[in-house]
Scaffold this active site. Sequence first.
Site, short mmCIF file in Angstrom:
data_model
loop_
_atom_site.label_atom_id
_atom_site.label_comp_id
_atom_site.label_asym_id
_atom_site.label_seq_id
_atom_site.Cartn_x
_atom_site.Cartn_y
_atom_site.Cartn_z
N ARG A 37 46.97 58.22 46.89
CA ARG A 37 46.60 59.64 47.07
C ARG A 37 47.48 60.57 46.22
NH1 ARG A 37 46.04 59.59 53.27
NH2 ARG A 37 44.15 58.40 53.56
N ARG A 41 45.87 66.83 48.18
CA ARG A 41 46.01 68.19 48.72
C ARG A 41 47.44 68.70 48.76
NH1 ARG A 41 42.97 67.12 54.24
NH2 ARG A 41 44.08 65.15 53.89
N ARG A 50 39.52 72.18 44.12
CA ARG A 50 38.61 71.68 45.13
C ARG A 50 37.95 72.80 45.96
NH1 ARG A 50 36.36 69.78 47.45
NH2 ARG A 50 37.10 68.97 49.42
N ASP A 86 36.26 58.28 46.36
CA ASP A 86 36.41 58.00 47.79
C ASP A 86 35.80 56.64 48.09
OD1 ASP A 86 35.44 58.33 50.87
OD2 ASP A 86 37.17 59.60 50.44
N TYR A 164 33.72 52.06 59.26
CA TYR A 164 33.30 53.46 59.11
C TYR A 164 31.80 53.62 59.38
CZ TYR A 164 37.46 55.73 57.09
OH TYR A 164 38.70 56.29 56.89
#
Length: 367
Positions: A37, A41, A50, A86, A164
């Site tokens: 990552r 963010r 973004r 992703d 998921y």
Amino acid sequence: ICSFICSPKGFPKLKNDTFLRAARGEETEHTPVWCMRQAGRYLPEFRETRAAQDFFATCRSPKLCCELTLQPLRRFPLDAAIIFSDILVVPQALGMEVVMVPGKGPTFTEPLKEVEDLLKLRQKVDVTAELGYVFQAITLTRHSLEGRVPLIGFSGAPWTLMSYMIEGGGSTTMAKAKSWLYRHPEASHRLLRLLADVITDYLVGQVAAGAQALQLFESHAGHLGPEQFQDFALPYIRDIAQAVKSKLKEEALPLVPMIIFAKDAHYALRDLAHAGYEVVGLDWTIRPQEARAQTGKDVTLQGNLDPCALYAPKEKIGELVKKMLEGFGTQRYIANLGHGLYPDMSPEHVGAFVEAVHTHSRHINKH
């Protein structure tokens, strides 16, 4: 011949191959470092890029993926880039709808509830048609990197994606997905096999597009015990490594190093070391010496600083990195965190981590 095979699509010549050499078990002057990552963010420029767009719309924009992949490399002397994407693009390719809900995370509008729901999935996936935007992002980014560092491609592993698809999003117990393993073992294997086949084609496509290494994320390994991991995760992890390698050979594509990262699966380290991957990624819950003892001398290890260590003062980060390097040794080793960076982390502390790895590993190598 080599110049063509080594640089498909006329890619720029690689200037820093430390990461690739470490992955292949060759000697390096310093220990290479990158962060899971790392495009994320915690960077204000990432949040700015973004802000205007939906998460998955960003994933589908090669230009934005390229920009987000390059941002951390403008700040830090990292030894590898990882394409911004992703793991849930694979379930999307199978025909499932996934949306990013603010404050909640990825959410499937219609998760798999019954075995019959498997019939709704695409049984044959043309990865170029469904995931071509990822391939375009990789090619564009590989050119834009101008040979600075290698570019890593990735995918989620079958069990993680299956969990998921059944849970419909994140879960602390994975009880719905695990209940399938106990109640519907055959259907679970059908789904896992379908996922493994798509993932194989997807990873091969990433190499064709320009990825120079591949990482398989089995992020939910920790929800399985040793027996379930042995039955429902490991066989597919092995198959993917084998199938990707044989397809790369068939298509005369470069045989790139592959990394397996199975979070919280220390019970399976010995098996993972023999699963066909050049590199075994580690989370922060295992001691370096213990990991080395379990995996042997023939694989490179990657990891495993506790991400929360980056909240410590910079001097402390340096001490922790030095201790980690002494534990793993500086060779056959790629420094990383034991999981991804968190959104509230200070970019300066990420920089301190990267710098400490380079400084201390060079010092240890000299002495």
